[in-house]
Design an enzyme around this catalytic site. Structure first.
Site, short mmCIF file in Angstrom:
data_model
loop_
_atom_site.label_atom_id
_atom_site.label_comp_id
_atom_site.label_asym_id
_atom_site.label_seq_id
_atom_site.Cartn_x
_atom_site.Cartn_y
_atom_site.Cartn_z
N HIS A 95 0.82 -1.23 0.00
CA HIS A 95 0.00 0.00 0.00
C HIS A 95 0.84 1.27 0.00
O HIS A 95 0.32 2.37 -0.18
CB HIS A 95 -0.93 0.03 1.21
CG HIS A 95 -1.99 -1.02 1.17
ND1 HIS A 95 -2.83 -1.19 0.10
CD2 HIS A 95 -2.35 -1.97 2.09
CE1 HIS A 95 -3.67 -2.19 0.34
NE2 HIS A 95 -3.39 -2.68 1.54
N ASP A 140 -3.15 -10.24 -2.76
CA ASP A 140 -3.69 -9.84 -1.47
C ASP A 140 -5.17 -9.48 -1.64
O ASP A 140 -5.61 -9.11 -2.73
CB ASP A 140 -2.90 -8.63 -0.96
CG ASP A 140 -3.20 -8.28 0.48
OD1 ASP A 140 -2.42 -8.70 1.35
OD2 ASP A 140 -4.20 -7.59 0.73
N HIS A 168 -6.57 -6.91 -0.64
CA HIS A 168 -6.68 -5.47 -0.86
C HIS A 168 -5.86 -5.04 -2.07
O HIS A 168 -4.81 -5.63 -2.37
CB HIS A 168 -6.21 -4.71 0.39
CG HIS A 168 -6.91 -5.16 1.64
ND1 HIS A 168 -6.39 -6.15 2.45
CD2 HIS A 168 -8.08 -4.78 2.19
CE1 HIS A 168 -7.22 -6.35 3.47
NE2 HIS A 168 -8.24 -5.53 3.34
N ASP A 218 -4.81 -12.95 3.35
CA ASP A 218 -6.06 -12.43 3.89
C ASP A 218 -7.25 -12.73 2.99
O ASP A 218 -8.37 -12.26 3.26
CB ASP A 218 -5.96 -10.93 4.15
CG ASP A 218 -5.31 -10.16 3.01
OD1 ASP A 218 -5.02 -10.78 1.97
OD2 ASP A 218 -5.08 -8.95 3.16
#
Length: 589
Positions: A395, A429, A431, A518
């Site tokens: 990120h 991931d 996200h 995740d």
């Protein structure tokens, strides 16, 4: 320190620079060889059909690209033998094991190619063959070195016959059986010697000379000279030198525990690494190595110096066991960032839940070291390397941090690898990998792909839409697959297969996988329901690409199953690519 990697062409700047240094090293050692021969190196690498050999160039270089030594290897696929043409170190390199490491790497390659053996020429150590007395001591030293690996001159042939009467030191043909139990036969040696003389020395060796040498080779088992310099029994360890290169290289952040935020609800905790490591130890798939230290310049090639310097300075001002969370988010004015470092947190951060702690900078800095250490092993031709690290990084953009991420480990590794070839980043991931997207959005040498929850409901909310395709030179080289809130493994793999087709079409030299665990069922930060079997299947699909792959740990916060899911992912990668992840099966003598 140095790494040994394979140079396959002169297309990329680092490879071109390495070849120029190789030419300088070879010319300094072999002054009598025509310079034009070394100028042919790029063409020989590109055109194996013309030269009837596949050429492999290995360079030992430091992290700055200084070549300390090189080895130049030919492989004849039709006859299944390897010929080591040159091996040399930079003249000022006196010790450090560069020459030995290069020769061992060549042996590994010959073994990997299932070669009948490794052949090379070596000037003789006998006055009867070498009338230049000044050369004898160095020749003895060289032959002694090779005896440590069991390599000795072939005898009972006329290979040492001078081509012309002026030749004063005709070379031995040395044979290293690279630990093979099968004997080399005269019928095989005849074809091998003919290939060496006609392919490498076509302009020097007339047909009559070649026939004379070939006809001198008797049928039956090929004989080698007895050991002169070492005891025969001491060779056993060298014949077991085939390092288990096929194992997955594992690099763990040995300083991740210092970044421990103990506030309730902060899920990015040290236990994540321990749970994964515990499960990986139950397999024989990994070889753990310590991280090395890298210059901060690698980070500053990806992140703005202002972000790097801010994190470095502000972390020193935080009291131990305290956390600073951004809570003021000024409209970013590049000319006037807040002067108060505590107030400036929101200027450099994209959310309210990524804290600045006293040790955040040091843990993130070490995560970069681990990732680059693993990337270096990919450059050394290891099939898979895994950076098991925290804090994560995908990120973090060029000028901001967030999402538990401070420095973008994947992007920093991609930047380094892009100097040696094309790179694809596959972010799996839950996200969106907004960091890689933003950093490489206008560049075409790095393909960025992200499979993630749709930004309408998943962090970071502001990016990850499917119409974000890149800009300028990078148009078409950024691909997003935003998926719905409820996804199982079967639906996920349909998207993964699309992504892998895009990667295949891009034809990268290196693949980086941002591994988010995740996506698992029950993860506190996700909504999908992938199981351990799904992780296995995903790993197998990625493994089938058979690309040199750097896996970098990102998210994954359900600690009850995080280790099992990671283990299954790597088992899938190994089963998908039979050439990777297997333990060493070389028999011990």
């Amino acid at each position: 320190m140095f790494r040994i990697r394979t140079v396959t062409s002169d297309i990329y700047p680092r490879d071109k620079a390495a070849i120029e240094q190789v030419k300088e090293i070879l010319q300094s050692h072999f002054a009598t060889v025509n310079k034009e021969e070394f100028d042919l190196i790029p063409e020989q690498l590109r055109n194996p059909l013309k030269y009837r050999f596949t050429t492999k160039l290995f360079v030992a270089e430091d992290h700055k690209g200084l070549v300390k030594g090189c080895a130049y290897l030919y492989y004849a696929s039709d006859l299944e033998f390897c010929f080591l043409d040159y091996i040399a170190t930079r003249r000022e390199v006196i010790s450090g094991g560069v020459g030995g490491a290069l020769y061992e790497r060549v042996r590994e390659e010959a073994k990997k190619l299932k070669s009948l053996g490794l052949f090379f020429e070596c000037l003789p150590d006998e006055p009867s063959l070498c009338t230049e007395a000044s050369l004898i001591p160095e020749n003895k030293k060289r032959l002694r070195f090779y005896e440590n690996y069991g390599a000795r001159p072939i005898i009972n042939t006329l290979y040492e016959t001078p081509v012309s009467p002026n030749d004063t030191c005709p070379p031995h043909l040395v044979y290293d059986n690279i630990g093979r139990e099968e004997h080399l036969l005269g019928s095989q040696l005849r074809m091998i010697v003919r290939a060496i003389l006609e392919r490498k020395y076509a302009e020097l060796c007339p047909k009559e000379y070649v026939d004379t040498v070939i006809n001198s080779i008797e049928p039956g088992v090929v004989m080698r000279r007895d050991f002169r310099y070492i005891k025969k029994e001491s060779v056993a360890t060298s014949n077991e030198l085939i390092i288990p290169r096929q194992k997955i290289i594992l690099v763990i952040n040995d300083k991740h525990q210092i970044h421990h935020v103990r506030e309730r609800g902060y899920v990015e905790s040290p236990v994540r690494i321990g749970r994964i490591h515990k499960e990986l130890l139950k397999t024989e798939l990994f070889r753990e190595i310590p991280p090395e230290s890298y210059s901060e310049d690698h980070i500053k090639l990806v992140h703005k110096a202002s972000l790097f310097n801010y994190l470095k300075k502000v972390c020193k001002e935080i009291a131990p066991k305290e956390s600073l969370y951004p809570y003021v988010f000024p409209i970013r004015n590049a000319e006037k960032p807040p002067k108060n470092r505590m107030m400036a947190a929101g200027y450099y951060c994209i959310d309210t839940f990524t804290p600045i702690t006293r040790d955040a900078f040091f843990a993130a800095r070490r995560a970069v070291d681990c990732t680059l250490t693993a990337a270096d092993k990919i450059l050394e031709n290891h099939p898979i390397a895994y950076a098991l690290i925290r804090p994560p990084g995908h990120h973090a953009e060029s000028a901001v941090f967030g999402g538990f991420c401070y420095f973008n480990n994947c992007a920093i590794a991609a930047q380094m690898l892009s100097e040696y070839g094309r790179v694809a980043i596959l972010d799996i991931d839950y996200h969106h990998g907004n960091g890689q997207q933003q950093i490489f959005y206008s560049r075409k040498e790095v393909l960025t792909i992200s499979i993630h929850g749709h930004p309408s409901f998943a962090y970071p909310y502001f990016s990850g839409y499917d119409d974000e395709k890149g800009d300028g030179d990078g148009l078409g080289y950024n691909i997003n697959y935003p998926l719905s809130e409820n996804i199982d493994g079967i639906l996920y793999r349909k998207t993964l297969e699309k992504a892998l087709k895009k990667i295949n079409a891009f034809a990268p030299d290196y693949l980086i996988v941002a591994l988010g665990l995740d996506v698992a069922k029950g993860d506190p930060t996700g909504t999908w329901s992938l199981t351990a079997q799904d992780f296995y299947e995903n790993g197998a699909l990625i493994g089938k690409l058979k690309l040199r792959t750097l896996v970098v740990q990102e998210g994954g916060y359900k600690t009850e199953n995080i280790g099992i899911n990671a283990k299954n992912f790597f088992r899938g990668m190994v089963d998908g690519n039979p050439d990777s992840g297997k333990p060493n099966t070389t028999k011990k003598k």
